[in-house]
Design a protein around this motif. Sequence first.
Motif, PDB file in Angstrom:
ATOM      1  N   ALA A 192      -9.963  -8.779  -2.387  1.00  0.00           N
ATOM      2  CA  ALA A 192     -10.528  -6.726  -2.584  1.00  0.00           C
ATOM      3  C   ALA A 192     -11.194  -7.051  -3.051  1.00  0.00           C
ATOM      4  N   TRP A 237      -7.448  -2.644 -11.776  1.00  0.00           N
ATOM      5  CA  TRP A 237      -7.427  -1.901 -10.372  1.00  0.00           C
ATOM      6  C   TRP A 237      -8.564  -0.802 -10.217  1.00  0.00           C
ATOM      7  N   HIS A 249      -8.646  -3.798  -0.172  1.00  0.00           N
ATOM      8  CA  HIS A 249      -7.468  -3.879  -0.033  1.00  0.00           C
ATOM      9  C   HIS A 249      -6.390  -3.488   0.392  1.00  0.00           C
ATOM     10  N   ILE A 305      -5.107 -12.606  -4.002  1.00  0.00           N
ATOM     11  CA  ILE A 305      -5.301 -11.471  -3.697  1.00  0.00           C
ATOM     12  C   ILE A 305      -6.480 -10.467  -4.012  1.00  0.00           C
TER      13      ILE A 305
END
Length: 212
Positions: free
Chosen positions: A76, A38, A46, A72
Motif C-alpha cells: 500500500a 497508516w 490499499h 500488505i
Amino acid sequence: MNADRVWHAIDQQRLGLATLLDGLSDDEWRQPSLCAGWTVREVAAHLTLQQLGPAAVAGMMLRWRGTLERTIADAARRKAATRTTSELVAEIRDAAGDHRHTVGVTRLETLTDALVHGQDIAIPLGRELAMPPEVAAVAATRVLTMRFPPPLPAARKVAGFRLAATDTDWSAGAGPPVRGPMAALLLACTGRPVALSQLTGDGVAKLAAALG
C-alpha cells in the motif's frame, strides 16, 4: 445477501469514498487514519489493491516483510508513493462495477475492507460515509465466523459478548450484552474502539478493556 447485492454494496462504498476523497485537502490526505501507522493516503492506496490476480499476489509475496500484515502495508505504501491523489481516487471510482476479488479471499472480505477502511478514512477527518446497517451486518457475520483467511484478533476478543444491533435484525455471541448501531458493532468486531461510546449494555466496559 446474494452475490449481486454484495457487489452492489461494494460498488456504492467505492463511489461514496471516491466522492469523499475528491473533497480532501492535501493536509487531510496526510492525516493519520484509524489504522495505526497508516495515513489516509495509504489506506486509500490499499483500497486500490482489491482485485489482485495470481501474478500480482506472487509479486507482492516476493517482497515479503516478515508477516502478511507488514507485506500488505508495504504494498500500500509503495502504491501511495507512486500515484497522485487524483489517480488514487480514479482507481477507486473505476473499481465500481469490477466484480473481482483478490486471489485467496472472497467477495465478503472485499466488502468488509470497503466498509471498514472507508470509516478508517472518514471518522478521523470528521467526515461521514454511509454504512447501511444490513450491509454492515453481513460483514460482521463474516468477520466473526471466518476460518480462512485467518480471523482477525479482534474477532476472538468480542467472542465472549452478546452483540445485538439496534438498527437491524442482527445478533451474535453469548455473554455480557453489548447493543448499538450495526456500524459501531462492526468497527468493534474489527478491533476499532472508536465507536464504543455509541454502545450500551453491561458488557461495554469489559469490551473496551478487551479492545485496549
